[in-house]
Design a protein around this motif. Structure first.
Motif, PDB file in Angstrom:
ATOM      1  N   UNK A  79       0.838  -0.967   0.204  1.00 12.14           N
ATOM      2  CA  UNK A  79       0.069   0.220   0.218  1.00 12.14           C
ATOM      3  C   UNK A  79       0.227   1.297   0.297  1.00 12.14           C
ATOM      4  N   UNK A  80       1.832   1.514   0.593  1.00 11.71           N
ATOM      5  CA  UNK A  80       2.959   2.958   1.192  1.00 11.71           C
ATOM      6  C   UNK A  80       3.612   2.527  -0.077  1.00 11.71           C
ATOM      7  N   UNK A  81       3.722   1.661  -0.984  1.00  9.97           N
ATOM      8  CA  UNK A  81       5.758   1.390  -1.744  1.00  9.97           C
ATOM      9  C   UNK A  81       5.165   1.482  -3.195  1.00  9.97           C
ATOM     10  N   UNK A  82       4.415   0.341  -3.423  1.00  9.32           N
ATOM     11  CA  UNK A  82       3.567  -0.138  -4.872  1.00  9.32           C
ATOM     12  C   UNK A  82       3.189   0.489  -5.894  1.00  9.32           C
ATOM     13  N   UNK A  83       3.415   1.381  -6.848  1.00  4.12           N
ATOM     14  CA  UNK A  83       2.679   1.452  -7.636  1.00  4.12           C
ATOM     15  C   UNK A  83       1.683   0.843  -8.496  1.00  4.12           C
ATOM     16  N   UNK A  84       2.495  -0.944  -9.124  1.00  2.98           N
ATOM     17  CA  UNK A  84       2.266  -1.645 -10.206  1.00  2.98           C
ATOM     18  C   UNK A  84       2.525  -3.271  -9.139  1.00  2.98           C
ATOM     19  N   UNK A  85       2.135  -3.539  -9.367  1.00  8.93           N
ATOM     20  CA  UNK A  85       1.929  -5.238  -8.891  1.00  8.93           C
ATOM     21  C   UNK A  85       2.059  -6.244 -10.130  1.00  8.93           C
ATOM     22  N   UNK A  86       2.652  -6.975 -10.543  1.00  8.13           N
ATOM     23  CA  UNK A  86       2.317  -7.782 -11.233  1.00  8.13           C
ATOM     24  C   UNK A  86       1.928  -9.525 -10.325  1.00  8.13           C
ATOM     25  N   UNK A  87       0.864  -9.827 -11.336  1.00 10.45           N
ATOM     26  CA  UNK A  87       0.690 -11.226 -11.185  1.00 10.45           C
ATOM     27  C   UNK A  87       1.208 -12.161 -11.563  1.00 10.45           C
ATOM     28  N   UNK A  88       1.543 -13.162 -11.444  1.00 11.18           N
ATOM     29  CA  UNK A  88       2.271 -14.934 -12.330  1.00 11.18           C
ATOM     30  C   UNK A  88       1.401 -16.259 -11.234  1.00 11.18           C
ATOM     31  N   UNK A  89       1.038 -16.736 -12.407  1.00 13.72           N
ATOM     32  CA  UNK A  89      -0.145 -17.937 -11.769  1.00 13.72           C
ATOM     33  C   UNK A  89       0.315 -19.387 -12.535  1.00 13.72           C
ATOM     34  N   UNK A  90      -0.305 -20.510 -11.925  1.00 10.28           N
ATOM     35  CA  UNK A  90      -0.382 -21.612 -13.068  1.00 10.28           C
ATOM     36  C   UNK A  90      -1.705 -22.174 -12.432  1.00 10.28           C
ATOM     37  N   UNK A  91      -2.217 -22.593 -13.552  1.00  3.24           N
ATOM     38  CA  UNK A  91      -3.299 -24.085 -13.473  1.00  3.24           C
ATOM     39  C   UNK A  91      -2.273 -25.093 -13.064  1.00  3.24           C
ATOM     40  N   UNK A  92      -3.267 -25.793 -12.452  1.00  2.00           N
ATOM     41  CA  UNK A  92      -2.600 -27.194 -12.442  1.00  2.00           C
ATOM     42  C   UNK A  92      -2.817 -28.436 -13.328  1.00  2.00           C
ATOM     43  N   UNK A  93      -2.345 -28.946 -13.808  1.00  2.00           N
ATOM     44  CA  UNK A  93      -2.297 -29.831 -15.161  1.00  2.00           C
ATOM     45  C   UNK A  93      -1.304 -30.284 -15.239  1.00  2.00           C
ATOM     46  N   UNK A  94      -1.273 -31.976 -15.483  1.00  2.00           N
ATOM     47  CA  UNK A  94       0.185 -33.112 -15.443  1.00  2.00           C
ATOM     48  C   UNK A  94       0.324 -32.554 -17.029  1.00  2.00           C
ATOM     49  N   UNK A  95       1.798 -32.904 -17.045  1.00  2.00           N
ATOM     50  CA  UNK A  95       1.779 -33.525 -18.416  1.00  2.00           C
ATOM     51  C   UNK A  95       2.118 -34.428 -19.471  1.00  2.00           C
ATOM     52  N   UNK A  96       1.775 -35.281 -18.930  1.00  6.10           N
ATOM     53  CA  UNK A  96       0.923 -36.949 -19.662  1.00  6.10           C
ATOM     54  C   UNK A  96       2.689 -37.703 -19.970  1.00  6.10           C
ATOM     55  N   UNK A  97       3.208 -37.087 -19.028  1.00  5.36           N
ATOM     56  CA  UNK A  97       4.410 -38.060 -18.655  1.00  5.36           C
ATOM     57  C   UNK A  97       4.161 -39.529 -18.421  1.00  5.36           C
ATOM     58  N   UNK A  98       4.651 -40.359 -19.605  1.00 13.67           N
ATOM     59  CA  UNK A  98       4.191 -41.550 -19.317  1.00 13.67           C
ATOM     60  C   UNK A  98       5.566 -41.939 -17.724  1.00 13.67           C
TER      61      UNK A  98
END
Length: 180
Positions: A74-93
């Motif tokens: 609140x006091x210092x950030x002019x911008x916030x970048x959000x990065x996230x991931x969904x959960x998905x297996x890579x279908x590896x054998x």
């Protein structure tokens, strides 16, 4: 001749750097070339709302890390970048890095992350913050901001793991050497 105020330049520059951070994250290597990432940039009142929710979580859970980070954002950030991931297996054998025998068994537990999802997210975040560093932009990776963003549903319901990266341009990085 127009006079351009320093604060306007800083705000515009931080948004521009945030955009470049998203590009760096998008082009970072991904397992099997598949992306499970979702990203967004917050400015203005959206940053304040994120900080409000962070503080609310801190108060409800009696967790001073959330309230400290909320004040910091609140006091210092002019911008916030959000990065996230969904959960998905890579279908590896053959893998098992998640603790299950293979992706088919892991898929029986859809809330358990695939190690490649979290690994890809980490690589993407590293690429993004390196861009911030290249432009000498103050930043810090915060799980607390991501936790609040997930609660707010900013990146969507399927995005389960999120980090926030507040950005600032000051004489000293306000996201380090913080008081409790």
């Amino acid at each position: 001749m127009a006079i351009i105020n320093e604060n306007q330049v800083i705000q515009e520059s931080l948004v521009d750097v945030a955009r470049k951070m998203l590009v760096a994250a998008r082009t970072a290597p991904k397992a099997r070339g598949l992306s499970t990432l979702s990203m967004a940039i917050l400015t203005g009142s959206d940053v304040h709302e994120l900080a409000r929710v962070m503080n609310e979580i801190g108060e409800q859970e009696d967790n001073e890390i959330f309230t400290r980070d909320a004040r910091n954002v609140l006091q210092s950030a002019d911008v916030v970048v959000l990065m996230g991931t969904s959960i998905k297996a890579m279908s590896l054998k053959l893998c098992g890095l998640c603790g299950f025998q293979d992706c088919a068994h892991k898929n029986e537990h859809p809330e358990i992350p695939c190690v490649f999802n979290t690994g890809d997210l980490g690589i993407a975040i590293g690429s993004a913050v390196s861009v911030a560093m290249d432009y000498r932009v103050d930043n810090r990776i915060m799980y607390t901001a991501g936790f609040a963003a997930r609660k707010m549903g900013i990146l969507g319901e399927d995005v389960k793991i999120i980090y926030g990266i507040p950005l600032s341009a000051t004489s000293k990085n306000p996201f380090f050497d913080r008081k409790k």
